[in-house]
Design a protein around this motif. Structure first.
Motif, mmCIF file in Angstrom:
data_model
loop_
_atom_site.group_PDB
_atom_site.id
_atom_site.type_symbol
_atom_site.label_atom_id
_atom_site.label_comp_id
_atom_site.label_asym_id
_atom_site.label_seq_id
_atom_site.Cartn_x
_atom_site.Cartn_y
_atom_site.Cartn_z
ATOM 1 N N ARG A 1 0.759 -1.251 -0.104
ATOM 2 C CA ARG A 1 0.039 0.004 0.019
ATOM 3 C C ARG A 1 0.785 1.182 -0.023
ATOM 4 O O ARG A 1 0.337 2.495 -0.224
ATOM 5 C CB ARG A 1 -1.028 0.034 1.182
ATOM 6 N N PHE A 2 2.215 1.141 0.378
ATOM 7 C CA PHE A 2 2.711 2.314 0.490
ATOM 8 C C PHE A 2 4.224 2.310 -0.240
ATOM 9 O O PHE A 2 4.620 1.183 -0.530
ATOM 10 C CB PHE A 2 3.134 2.749 2.042
ATOM 11 N N ALA B 1 1.802 7.294 -0.557
ATOM 12 C CA ALA B 1 0.819 6.319 -1.111
ATOM 13 C C ALA B 1 1.301 5.680 -2.310
ATOM 14 O O ALA B 1 2.141 6.464 -3.171
ATOM 15 C CB ALA B 1 -0.405 6.785 -1.784
ATOM 16 N N ARG B 2 1.155 4.502 -2.852
ATOM 17 C CA ARG B 2 1.979 3.862 -3.590
ATOM 18 C C ARG B 2 1.700 4.608 -5.389
ATOM 19 O O ARG B 2 2.711 4.584 -5.901
ATOM 20 C CB ARG B 2 1.349 2.443 -3.940
ATOM 21 N N GLU B 3 0.571 5.099 -5.335
ATOM 22 C CA GLU B 3 0.320 5.784 -6.705
ATOM 23 C C GLU B 3 1.068 7.144 -6.743
ATOM 24 O O GLU B 3 1.274 7.558 -7.834
ATOM 25 C CB GLU B 3 -1.074 6.220 -6.764
ATOM 26 N N GLU B 4 1.512 7.601 -5.876
ATOM 27 C CA GLU B 4 2.323 9.165 -5.879
ATOM 28 C C GLU B 4 3.732 8.589 -6.208
ATOM 29 O O GLU B 4 4.378 7.773 -5.986
ATOM 30 C CB GLU B 4 2.422 9.785 -4.434
ATOM 31 N N GLN B 5 4.671 9.766 -6.871
ATOM 32 C CA GLN B 5 5.913 9.492 -7.387
ATOM 33 C C GLN B 5 6.849 9.744 -6.236
ATOM 34 O O GLN B 5 6.471 10.749 -5.331
ATOM 35 C CB GLN B 5 6.105 10.390 -8.461
#
Length: 90
Positions: free
Chosen positions: A52-53, A85-89
């Motif tokens: 998740r992270f 968060a995983r989606e963030e660069q």
């Protein structure tokens, strides 16, 4: 859904949901469980991917002491630990 089943069966949430578990001993040793991989590392920062992270450990003289399919152990002088968060660069 998974969280509800975990609660009803009284199972450990961290294991069932693949939560990242960090254990910090003083500021010298960090153990991260439930990792997916190491994204990058040098003696100033180590970037770790979990379910998740993304976790970034900042410090000095950082070294990956051990790495297995789901756990990484880091030694050195730990100054900061950041979660994104995983989606963030990163």
């Amino acid at each position: 859904m998974r969280e509800r089943i975990t609660d009803q069966l009284q199972l450990p949430t961290d294991i069932m949901l693949g939560a990242a578990i960090l254990t910090l001993s003083d500021n010298r040793i960090v153990k991260v469980e439930n990792v997916k991989g190491i994204l990058g590392c040098d003696d100033k920062q180590i970037r770790i991917l979990t379910k998740r992270f993304r976790i970034i450990i900042y410090g000095s003289d950082l070294t990956v002491l051990s790495y297995s399919k789901d756990e990484v152990q880091i030694t050195g002088w730990v100054d900061e630990i950041h979660y994104t968060a995983r989606e963030e660069q990163v």
